[in-house]
Design an enzyme around this catalytic site. Structure first.
Site, PDB file in Angstrom:
ATOM      1  N   SER A  10       0.821  -1.217   0.000  1.00 56.16           N
ATOM      2  CA  SER A  10       0.000   0.000   0.000  1.00 56.16           C
ATOM      3  C   SER A  10       0.853   1.264   0.000  1.00 56.16           C
ATOM      4  O   SER A  10       1.726   1.442   0.858  1.00 56.16           O
ATOM      5  CB  SER A  10      -0.916   0.005   1.229  1.00 56.16           C
ATOM      6  OG  SER A  10      -1.555   1.256   1.315  1.00 56.16           O
ATOM      7  N   HIS A  35      -1.312  -0.901  -4.195  1.00 54.81           N
ATOM      8  CA  HIS A  35      -2.609  -0.529  -3.628  1.00 54.81           C
ATOM      9  C   HIS A  35      -2.593   0.962  -3.312  1.00 54.81           C
ATOM     10  O   HIS A  35      -1.683   1.452  -2.631  1.00 54.81           O
ATOM     11  CB  HIS A  35      -2.830  -1.356  -2.363  1.00 54.81           C
ATOM     12  CG  HIS A  35      -4.163  -1.165  -1.714  1.00 54.81           C
ATOM     13  ND1 HIS A  35      -5.305  -1.815  -2.135  1.00 54.81           N
ATOM     14  CD2 HIS A  35      -4.538  -0.416  -0.650  1.00 54.81           C
ATOM     15  CE1 HIS A  35      -6.321  -1.476  -1.364  1.00 54.81           C
ATOM     16  NE2 HIS A  35      -5.892  -0.617  -0.453  1.00 54.81           N
ATOM     17  N   ASP A  37      -4.689   4.046  -1.683  1.00 54.41           N
ATOM     18  CA  ASP A  37      -5.801   4.380  -0.800  1.00 54.41           C
ATOM     19  C   ASP A  37      -6.222   5.827  -0.974  1.00 54.41           C
ATOM     20  O   ASP A  37      -5.491   6.742  -0.594  1.00 54.41           O
ATOM     21  CB  ASP A  37      -5.378   4.155   0.659  1.00 54.41           C
ATOM     22  CG  ASP A  37      -5.256   2.684   0.997  1.00 54.41           C
ATOM     23  OD1 ASP A  37      -6.247   1.964   0.840  1.00 54.41           O
ATOM     24  OD2 ASP A  37      -4.157   2.256   1.406  1.00 54.41           O
ATOM     25  N   MET A  39      -8.665   8.707   0.209  1.00 45.70           N
ATOM     26  CA  MET A  39      -9.514   9.057   1.361  1.00 45.70           C
ATOM     27  C   MET A  39      -9.943  10.510   1.261  1.00 45.70           C
ATOM     28  O   MET A  39      -9.126  11.367   0.889  1.00 45.70           O
ATOM     29  CB  MET A  39      -8.733   8.859   2.663  1.00 45.70           C
ATOM     30  CG  MET A  39      -8.144   7.477   2.835  1.00 45.70           C
ATOM     31  SD  MET A  39      -7.375   7.319   4.452  1.00 45.70           S
ATOM     32  CE  MET A  39      -6.523   5.749   4.266  1.00 45.70           C
ATOM     33  N   HIS A  68      -8.345   1.939  -4.052  1.00 45.53           N
ATOM     34  CA  HIS A  68      -9.344   1.703  -3.004  1.00 45.53           C
ATOM     35  C   HIS A  68      -9.946   3.052  -2.630  1.00 45.53           C
ATOM     36  O   HIS A  68      -9.272   3.895  -2.033  1.00 45.53           O
ATOM     37  CB  HIS A  68      -8.623   1.042  -1.816  1.00 45.53           C
ATOM     38  CG  HIS A  68      -9.458   0.806  -0.614  1.00 45.53           C
ATOM     39  ND1 HIS A  68      -8.908   0.442   0.605  1.00 45.53           N
ATOM     40  CD2 HIS A  68     -10.804   0.849  -0.421  1.00 45.53           C
ATOM     41  CE1 HIS A  68      -9.872   0.287   1.493  1.00 45.53           C
ATOM     42  NE2 HIS A  68     -11.029   0.547   0.897  1.00 45.53           N
ATOM     43  N   MET A  70     -12.037   5.240  -0.493  1.00 46.02           N
ATOM     44  CA  MET A  70     -12.712   5.438   0.794  1.00 46.02           C
ATOM     45  C   MET A  70     -13.298   6.840   0.779  1.00 46.02           C
ATOM     46  O   MET A  70     -12.808   7.758   1.452  1.00 46.02           O
ATOM     47  CB  MET A  70     -11.704   5.247   1.935  1.00 46.02           C
ATOM     48  CG  MET A  70     -11.349   3.786   2.165  1.00 46.02           C
ATOM     49  SD  MET A  70      -9.815   3.595   3.060  1.00 46.02           S
ATOM     50  CE  MET A  70      -8.673   3.711   1.692  1.00 46.02           C
ATOM     51  N   MET A 139     -12.419  -5.680   4.601  1.00 46.03           N
ATOM     52  CA  MET A 139     -11.534  -4.867   5.442  1.00 46.03           C
ATOM     53  C   MET A 139     -11.277  -5.596   6.757  1.00 46.03           C
ATOM     54  O   MET A 139     -12.220  -6.038   7.426  1.00 46.03           O
ATOM     55  CB  MET A 139     -12.170  -3.496   5.734  1.00 46.03           C
ATOM     56  CG  MET A 139     -12.258  -2.543   4.551  1.00 46.03           C
ATOM     57  SD  MET A 139     -10.670  -2.175   3.754  1.00 46.03           S
ATOM     58  CE  MET A 139      -9.705  -1.499   5.120  1.00 46.03           C
ATOM     59  N   GLY A 147      -1.118   0.841   9.676  1.00 45.97           N
ATOM     60  CA  GLY A 147      -0.488   0.459  10.939  1.00 45.97           C
ATOM     61  C   GLY A 147      -1.430   0.033  12.046  1.00 45.97           C
ATOM     62  O   GLY A 147      -1.019  -0.038  13.210  1.00 45.97           O
ATOM     63  N   ASP A 177      -7.366  -6.335   3.704  1.00 47.38           N
ATOM     64  CA  ASP A 177      -6.654  -5.058   3.819  1.00 47.38           C
ATOM     65  C   ASP A 177      -6.722  -4.574   5.260  1.00 47.38           C
ATOM     66  O   ASP A 177      -7.814  -4.327   5.776  1.00 47.38           O
ATOM     67  CB  ASP A 177      -7.330  -4.056   2.861  1.00 47.38           C
ATOM     68  CG  ASP A 177      -6.676  -2.686   2.857  1.00 47.38           C
ATOM     69  OD1 ASP A 177      -5.631  -2.511   3.504  1.00 47.38           O
ATOM     70  OD2 ASP A 177      -7.236  -1.790   2.185  1.00 47.38           O
ATOM     71  N   GLY A 199       0.714  -2.492   4.016  1.00 49.36           N
ATOM     72  CA  GLY A 199       1.345  -1.180   4.007  1.00 49.36           C
ATOM     73  C   GLY A 199       2.539  -1.149   4.929  1.00 49.36           C
ATOM     74  O   GLY A 199       3.696  -1.245   4.507  1.00 49.36           O
TER      75      GLY A 199
HETATM   76  C1  DX5 Z   1      -6.518   1.463   5.610  1.00 54.70           C
HETATM   77  C2  DX5 Z   1      -6.112   1.231   4.192  1.00 54.70           C
HETATM   78  C3  DX5 Z   1      -5.050   0.249   4.026  1.00 54.70           C
HETATM   79  C4  DX5 Z   1      -3.756   0.566   4.715  1.00 54.70           C
HETATM   80  C5  DX5 Z   1      -3.278  -0.725   5.297  1.00 54.70           C
HETATM   81  O1  DX5 Z   1      -7.638   2.226   5.651  1.00 54.70           O
HETATM   82  O2  DX5 Z   1      -7.222   0.821   3.385  1.00 54.70           O
HETATM   83  O3  DX5 Z   1      -4.829  -0.073   2.660  1.00 54.70           O
HETATM   84  O4  DX5 Z   1      -2.754   1.084   3.874  1.00 54.70           O
HETATM   85  O5  DX5 Z   1      -2.183  -0.488   6.075  1.00 54.70           O
HETATM   86  P1  DX5 Z   1      -1.495  -1.588   6.986  1.00 54.70           P
HETATM   87  O6  DX5 Z   1      -1.099  -2.717   6.084  1.00 54.70           O
HETATM   88  O7  DX5 Z   1      -0.346  -0.850   7.568  1.00 54.70           O
HETATM   89  O8  DX5 Z   1      -2.513  -2.018   8.008  1.00 54.70           O
HETATM   90 ZN    ZN Z   2      -6.784   0.056   1.335  1.00 57.38          ZN
END
Ligand code: DX5
Ligand code: ZN
Length: 223
Positions: A10, A35, A37, A39, A68, A70, A139, A147, A177, A199
């Site tokens: 990610s 990936h 993200d 947001m 992705h 969000m 999810m 993290g 994810d 990520g």
């Molecule tokens: C969270 C994201 C993830 C995020 C995952 O809302 O959708 O894609 O980057 O991060 P890790 O792998 O660090 O949990």
């Molecule tokens: Zn994601």
């Protein structure tokens, strides 16, 4: 169970000052997708990036871009993200009341169409559109931040998601994810996931390429 493991590091955990190098590292490690993200500060309490960054990633990396969304009203961004180079557009069921229409639109734009479900959202939200899905994203944390800790109750949901897809005759990929790392990936694979976003585990490692290989190997061991 699909025999193919896909690892999708990610972008959220990338050091943007070293973007080109870090994307080269994950390619060297055999990552399958990047990936991305997106947001909006509304659907989730965090802000990230949009079409401009997708376009930059498409220029800097050869990896397919797994975007992705969000965001509320995700359909506003389909055209610009597809033009910017997205390969997969995944929208949240919670943000898309006209899910079937949006999935058809994503495919018309030449992208693979995915639906994501928050941890508290029932799999029933996607049962009627299983045939229109290229990817189902379960999810395994509440979205918004990298993290976070993997929610263990997700394992049973992954099993049920795999059963739902199989029962519908769907060939959709099953992606997970959030909190995916050495300690959690094999359980998710055994539960039926085939596509793994990571990520912090990848970009927080001293050797991101080796980490991608290690995550894949943990699935192979339990294949
Ligand atoms: C969270 C994201 C993830 C995020 C995952 O809302 O959708 O894609 O980057 O991060 P890790 O792998 O660090 O949990
Ligand atoms: Zn994601």
């Amino acid at each position: 169970m699909s025999a193919v493991v896909r690892i999708a590091p990610s972008l959220l955990s990338v050091d943007f000052a070293r973007l080109t190098d870090q994307l080269a590292m994950i390619e060297a490690g055999g990552a399958d997708w990047l990936h991305v993200d997106v947001m909006d500060g509304c659907f989730v309490p965090n802000l990230t990036y949009g079409a401009k960054v997708i376009e930059t990633c498409a220029r800097v990396s050869k990896l397919p871009l797994d975007v992705h969304l969000m965001v509320v009203e995700p359909e506003k961004y389909f055209d610009s993200f597809a033009s910017a180079g997205a390969s997969i557009l995944t929208i949240h069921a919670e943000a898309a009341p006209h899910l079937q229409r949006q999935l058809v639109r994503i495919r018309e734009l030449g992208c693979k169409a995915g639906v994501a479900l928050n941890p508290s959202t029932s799999l029933e939200m996607v049962r009627e559109v299983a045939a229109d899905l290229d990817l189902l994203l379960v999810m395994t944390v509440n979205p918004g931040f990298g993290g976070q800790s993997f929610i263990h109750a997700s394992l049973d949901k992954i099993r049920r998601a795999r059963a739902l897809l199989n029962a519908a005759g769907s060939r959709a990929l099953l992606e997970v994810d959030g909190g995916i790392a050495r300690g959690t990936i094999a359980d998710c694979w055994r539960a039926g996931a085939d596509t793994f976003v990571a990520g912090n585990a990848v970009f927080g490692a001293s050797d991101p390429a080796a980490e991608v290989r290690a995550l894949r190997a943990l699935c192979a061991e339990t294949a």
